[in-house]
Design a protein around this motif. Structure first.
Motif, PDB file in Angstrom:
ATOM      1  N   GLU A 152       0.816  -1.213   0.000  1.00 20.55           N
ATOM      2  CA  GLU A 152       0.000   0.000   0.000  1.00 20.55           C
ATOM      3  C   GLU A 152       0.856   1.274   0.000  1.00 20.55           C
ATOM      4  O   GLU A 152       0.331   2.366  -0.261  1.00 20.55           O
ATOM      5  CB  GLU A 152      -0.969   0.010   1.190  1.00 20.55           C
ATOM      6  CG  GLU A 152      -0.302   0.143   2.550  1.00 20.55           C
ATOM      7  CD  GLU A 152       0.022  -1.201   3.182  1.00 20.55           C
ATOM      8  OE1 GLU A 152      -0.074  -1.308   4.422  1.00 20.55           O
ATOM      9  OE2 GLU A 152       0.374  -2.136   2.436  1.00 20.55           O
ATOM     10  N   GLU A 156       2.679   3.267  -7.117  1.00 23.20           N
ATOM     11  CA  GLU A 156       1.735   2.796  -8.134  1.00 23.20           C
ATOM     12  C   GLU A 156       0.445   2.285  -7.490  1.00 23.20           C
ATOM     13  O   GLU A 156       0.472   1.556  -6.500  1.00 23.20           O
ATOM     14  CB  GLU A 156       2.371   1.670  -8.946  1.00 23.20           C
ATOM     15  CG  GLU A 156       1.499   1.137 -10.066  1.00 23.20           C
ATOM     16  CD  GLU A 156       2.209   0.091 -10.911  1.00 23.20           C
ATOM     17  OE1 GLU A 156       1.611  -0.330 -11.921  1.00 23.20           O
ATOM     18  OE2 GLU A 156       3.342  -0.283 -10.562  1.00 23.20           O
ATOM     19  N   LYS A 157      -0.691   2.656  -8.081  1.00 27.69           N
ATOM     20  CA  LYS A 157      -1.984   2.160  -7.636  1.00 27.69           C
ATOM     21  C   LYS A 157      -2.577   1.271  -8.728  1.00 27.69           C
ATOM     22  O   LYS A 157      -2.167   1.320  -9.886  1.00 27.69           O
ATOM     23  CB  LYS A 157      -2.933   3.318  -7.307  1.00 27.69           C
ATOM     24  CG  LYS A 157      -2.368   4.288  -6.277  1.00 27.69           C
ATOM     25  CD  LYS A 157      -1.996   3.593  -4.965  1.00 27.69           C
ATOM     26  CE  LYS A 157      -1.355   4.564  -3.975  1.00 27.69           C
ATOM     27  NZ  LYS A 157      -0.882   3.886  -2.732  1.00 27.69           N
ATOM     28  N   ASP A 159      -6.004  -0.890 -10.692  1.00 22.23           N
ATOM     29  CA  ASP A 159      -7.429  -0.873 -11.033  1.00 22.23           C
ATOM     30  C   ASP A 159      -8.197  -1.919 -10.231  1.00 22.23           C
ATOM     31  O   ASP A 159      -9.353  -1.702  -9.860  1.00 22.23           O
ATOM     32  CB  ASP A 159      -7.626  -1.160 -12.531  1.00 22.23           C
ATOM     33  CG  ASP A 159      -7.035  -0.073 -13.409  1.00 22.23           C
ATOM     34  OD1 ASP A 159      -7.491   1.079 -13.295  1.00 22.23           O
ATOM     35  OD2 ASP A 159      -6.123  -0.377 -14.195  1.00 22.23           O
ATOM     36  N   LYS A 173      -6.282   0.991   0.163  1.00 23.98           N
ATOM     37  CA  LYS A 173      -5.349   2.108   0.086  1.00 23.98           C
ATOM     38  C   LYS A 173      -4.482   2.039  -1.167  1.00 23.98           C
ATOM     39  O   LYS A 173      -3.741   2.976  -1.456  1.00 23.98           O
ATOM     40  CB  LYS A 173      -4.446   2.135   1.317  1.00 23.98           C
ATOM     41  CG  LYS A 173      -5.192   2.295   2.640  1.00 23.98           C
ATOM     42  CD  LYS A 173      -4.230   2.197   3.814  1.00 23.98           C
ATOM     43  CE  LYS A 173      -4.970   2.288   5.138  1.00 23.98           C
ATOM     44  NZ  LYS A 173      -4.053   2.138   6.306  1.00 23.98           N
ATOM     45  N   ALA A 174      -4.579   0.912  -1.883  1.00 22.37           N
ATOM     46  CA  ALA A 174      -3.699   0.711  -3.038  1.00 22.37           C
ATOM     47  C   ALA A 174      -4.461   0.677  -4.353  1.00 22.37           C
ATOM     48  O   ALA A 174      -3.886   0.302  -5.384  1.00 22.37           O
ATOM     49  CB  ALA A 174      -2.904  -0.586  -2.867  1.00 22.37           C
ATOM     50  N   ILE A 175      -5.749   1.065  -4.347  1.00 22.01           N
ATOM     51  CA  ILE A 175      -6.513   1.058  -5.593  1.00 22.01           C
ATOM     52  C   ILE A 175      -6.637   2.471  -6.148  1.00 22.01           C
ATOM     53  O   ILE A 175      -6.597   3.460  -5.426  1.00 22.01           O
ATOM     54  CB  ILE A 175      -7.921   0.450  -5.413  1.00 22.01           C
ATOM     55  CG1 ILE A 175      -8.710   1.201  -4.336  1.00 22.01           C
ATOM     56  CG2 ILE A 175      -7.845  -1.024  -5.126  1.00 22.01           C
ATOM     57  CD1 ILE A 175     -10.175   0.783  -4.283  1.00 22.01           C
ATOM     58  N   LYS A 176      -6.802   2.524  -7.464  1.00 25.55           N
ATOM     59  CA  LYS A 176      -7.069   3.790  -8.120  1.00 25.55           C
ATOM     60  C   LYS A 176      -8.489   4.245  -7.794  1.00 25.55           C
ATOM     61  O   LYS A 176      -9.323   3.447  -7.345  1.00 25.55           O
ATOM     62  CB  LYS A 176      -6.936   3.632  -9.637  1.00 25.55           C
ATOM     63  CG  LYS A 176      -5.546   3.287 -10.125  1.00 25.55           C
ATOM     64  CD  LYS A 176      -5.544   3.117 -11.634  1.00 25.55           C
ATOM     65  CE  LYS A 176      -4.159   2.762 -12.160  1.00 25.55           C
ATOM     66  NZ  LYS A 176      -4.154   2.557 -13.630  1.00 25.55           N
ATOM     67  N   GLU A 177      -8.771   5.483  -8.014  1.00 25.88           N
ATOM     68  CA  GLU A 177     -10.128   5.978  -7.826  1.00 25.88           C
ATOM     69  C   GLU A 177     -11.065   5.196  -8.743  1.00 25.88           C
ATOM     70  O   GLU A 177     -10.820   5.059  -9.942  1.00 25.88           O
ATOM     71  CB  GLU A 177     -10.206   7.470  -8.147  1.00 25.88           C
ATOM     72  CG  GLU A 177     -11.565   8.077  -7.875  1.00 25.88           C
ATOM     73  CD  GLU A 177     -11.583   9.575  -8.110  1.00 25.88           C
ATOM     74  OE1 GLU A 177     -12.688  10.154  -8.046  1.00 25.88           O
ATOM     75  OE2 GLU A 177     -10.500  10.153  -8.355  1.00 25.88           O
TER      76      GLU A 177
END
Length: 260
Positions: A152, A156-157, A159, A173-177
């Motif tokens: 996290e 880089e995040k 999809d 906490k590690a995903i894109k919007e």
């Protein structure tokens, strides 16, 4: 949840008898499958750790021609869980994915399916130091050593995150919007927007994936020490409980004249 008198979900073997309403399978067919359509909430009392087992026709598929019975028996529950979870996240070509516990039974399948079936642009996965090369061999573009790095905290995040260990609070906490987190581990309350699902097994799903298994793009991963003869069933469960299993948890096989 009812307790099974005979454990076991996955099976691979030869059809010996068919019911009067069976239409697509016949005696002598080599098949595989998960005999529990909804195993987490409605497991059968008579599982597959036996010389003979009974299954509905719609839960079985013809065994991939290039795989032996032990290899085929390592597949159904893990690949079904991986495939349905990826479908529910709407993973599609061009999207990135992070797989938590990439060296586990489900994780090894998620990596391969994400790469070769769903067309992910980038596949990242976590494991211990000793299993990083395995992740890469399965198609992971980025292998993350969880003993050294917190996923996290990476810049880089992703999809999609497939959580096969129960870390949804960290995963979100590690995903894109607008990204999605799917988890299969019932550990505490889920952190939004993560979601959990219960696998619905089917032979049709296996038939869909047979082509990828037969061309070698997707393959079973069985722990080198995780195959046991039927007489060693207690030792198999003891090994499973160590928590150090790679790939398919355990495979118990029975020598049979029908599988010669």
């Amino acid at each position: 949840m009812p307790i099974s008198s005979v454990p076991g979900y996955d099976v691979a073997g030869v059809v010996l008898k068919v019911g009067s309403q069976v239409r697509t399978l016949k005696e002598g067919d080599e098949v595989y499958g998960n005999i529990n359509e909804k195993g987490l909430d409605r497991p059968k009392r008579s599982g597959t750790l036996a010389e003979y087992t009974v299954a509905e026709e719609n839960l079985l598929a013809l065994k991939p021609k290039n795989l032996g019975f032990i290899e085929a028996a390592a597949i159904p529950l893990a690949i079904g869980t991986a495939y349905e979870g990826l479908q529910k996240t709407a993973l599609s070509p061009g999207k990135s994915i992070l797989v938590l516990r990439g060296a586990g039974g489900v994780g090894t399948m998620v990596i391969q399916l994400a790469k070769h079936v769903f067309g992910a642009s980038k596949v990242a996965a976590t494991s211990s130091s000793a299993k990083l090369e395995l992740l890469k061999s399965l198609g992971a573009d980025l292998a993350i050593d969880y003993t050294k790095d917190n996923f996290e905290d990476l810049p880089e995040k992703f999809d999609v995150i497939y959580d096969a260990i129960g870390q949804s609070e960290r995963a979100v906490k590690a995903i894109k919007e607008g990204g999605k987190v799917v988890t299969i581990e019932p550990v505490g309350e889920l952190a939004e927007p993560a979601f959990r699902f219960i696998l619905t097994s089917s032979g049709a799903m296996l038939e869909t994936l047979n082509a990828f298994l037969e061309n070698g793009k997707v393959k079973p991963v069985i722990d080198p020490r995780g195959t046991f003869a039927f007489s060693q069933t207690p030792q198999a469960f003891s090994y499973l409980e160590t928590g150090r299993v790679t790939g398919a948890c355990i495979k118990v096989y029975m020598e049979s004249k029908h599988q010669q």
